[in-house]
Design a protein around this motif. Sequence first.
Motif, short mmCIF file in Angstrom:
data_model
loop_
_atom_site.label_atom_id
_atom_site.label_comp_id
_atom_site.label_asym_id
_atom_site.label_seq_id
_atom_site.Cartn_x
_atom_site.Cartn_y
_atom_site.Cartn_z
N UNK A 109 0.83 -1.20 0.00
CA UNK A 109 0.00 0.00 0.00
C UNK A 109 0.87 1.25 0.00
N UNK A 110 0.49 2.26 -0.78
CA UNK A 110 1.21 3.54 -0.76
C UNK A 110 0.72 4.44 0.37
N UNK A 111 -0.37 4.02 0.98
CA UNK A 111 -0.91 4.83 2.07
C UNK A 111 0.01 4.77 3.28
N UNK A 112 0.20 5.92 3.91
CA UNK A 112 0.98 5.97 5.13
C UNK A 112 0.10 6.47 6.26
N UNK A 113 0.47 6.15 7.50
CA UNK A 113 -0.39 6.41 8.64
C UNK A 113 0.36 7.12 9.74
N UNK A 114 -0.38 7.97 10.46
CA UNK A 114 0.24 8.75 11.53
C UNK A 114 -0.27 8.39 12.91
N UNK A 115 -1.21 7.48 13.00
CA UNK A 115 -1.78 7.12 14.30
C UNK A 115 -1.31 5.73 14.75
N UNK A 116 -1.11 5.57 16.04
CA UNK A 116 -0.58 4.31 16.55
C UNK A 116 -1.51 3.13 16.26
N UNK A 117 -2.81 3.39 16.20
CA UNK A 117 -3.77 2.31 16.01
C UNK A 117 -3.66 1.64 14.64
N UNK A 118 -2.99 2.30 13.71
CA UNK A 118 -2.84 1.75 12.37
C UNK A 118 -1.69 0.78 12.26
N UNK A 119 -0.88 0.68 13.28
CA UNK A 119 0.31 -0.16 13.26
C UNK A 119 0.10 -1.41 14.09
N UNK A 120 0.52 -2.53 13.54
CA UNK A 120 0.26 -3.82 14.17
C UNK A 120 1.47 -4.42 14.87
N UNK A 121 2.64 -3.97 14.49
CA UNK A 121 3.87 -4.52 15.07
C UNK A 121 4.73 -3.38 15.60
N UNK A 122 5.35 -3.61 16.75
CA UNK A 122 6.15 -2.58 17.42
C UNK A 122 7.45 -3.16 17.92
N UNK A 123 8.49 -2.34 17.85
CA UNK A 123 9.74 -2.72 18.46
C UNK A 123 9.75 -2.34 19.93
N UNK A 124 10.87 -2.64 20.59
CA UNK A 124 10.99 -2.37 22.03
C UNK A 124 11.43 -0.94 22.31
N UNK A 125 11.93 -0.25 21.31
CA UNK A 125 12.32 1.13 21.48
C UNK A 125 13.81 1.31 21.74
N UNK A 126 14.29 2.48 21.39
CA UNK A 126 15.69 2.85 21.65
C UNK A 126 15.72 4.27 22.20
N UNK A 127 16.50 4.48 23.26
CA UNK A 127 16.52 5.78 23.94
C UNK A 127 17.40 6.77 23.18
N UNK A 128 16.86 7.96 22.98
CA UNK A 128 17.62 9.08 22.43
C UNK A 128 17.59 10.19 23.46
N UNK A 129 18.77 10.63 23.86
CA UNK A 129 18.87 11.72 24.83
C UNK A 129 19.71 12.84 24.23
N UNK A 130 19.15 14.03 24.19
CA UNK A 130 19.83 15.19 23.64
C UNK A 130 20.11 16.16 24.77
N UNK A 131 21.37 16.42 25.01
CA UNK A 131 21.76 17.32 26.09
C UNK A 131 21.91 18.75 25.56
N UNK A 132 21.62 19.69 26.43
CA UNK A 132 21.70 21.10 26.02
C UNK A 132 23.07 21.70 26.29
#
Length: 127
Positions: A104-127
């Motif tokens: 599909x060429x359609x893209x989605x911006x809401x979490x409910x449209x996604x069926x698979x998720x990773x565990x996440x990776x932390x990004x920290x930006x210091x000032x």
Amino acid sequence: QVQLVESGGGLVQAGGSLRLSCAASGRTASTYAMGWFRQAPGKEREFVATISWSGDNTYYASSIKGRFTISRDNAKNTVYLQMSSLKPEDTAVYYCAATSTAYSRTVYTTTSRYDYWGQGTQVTVSS
């Protein structure tokens, strides 16, 4: 089934760059639209960027447009998020997600449209 594993997060100074990767397993993963979301402490998970299965359709959140670029390499079953000009407010756990609608060429911006998720990776930006 699709499994997603993010990598590339870390600590960076404001103005710096990072590239996140999302490796997808499952032979059909390359046929799905993919997205990146992020969640800061105490906040809801928010949309960052999305890309169609072929890579020819992308969409970005206004807060990161012009600074982040999403791309994919279907031969490697990997999606990338190149982040530049990082700001402290970009600090969050970044999640990769996949839909389950093939070709599909359609893209989605809401979490409910996604069926698979990773565990996440932390990004920290210091000032």
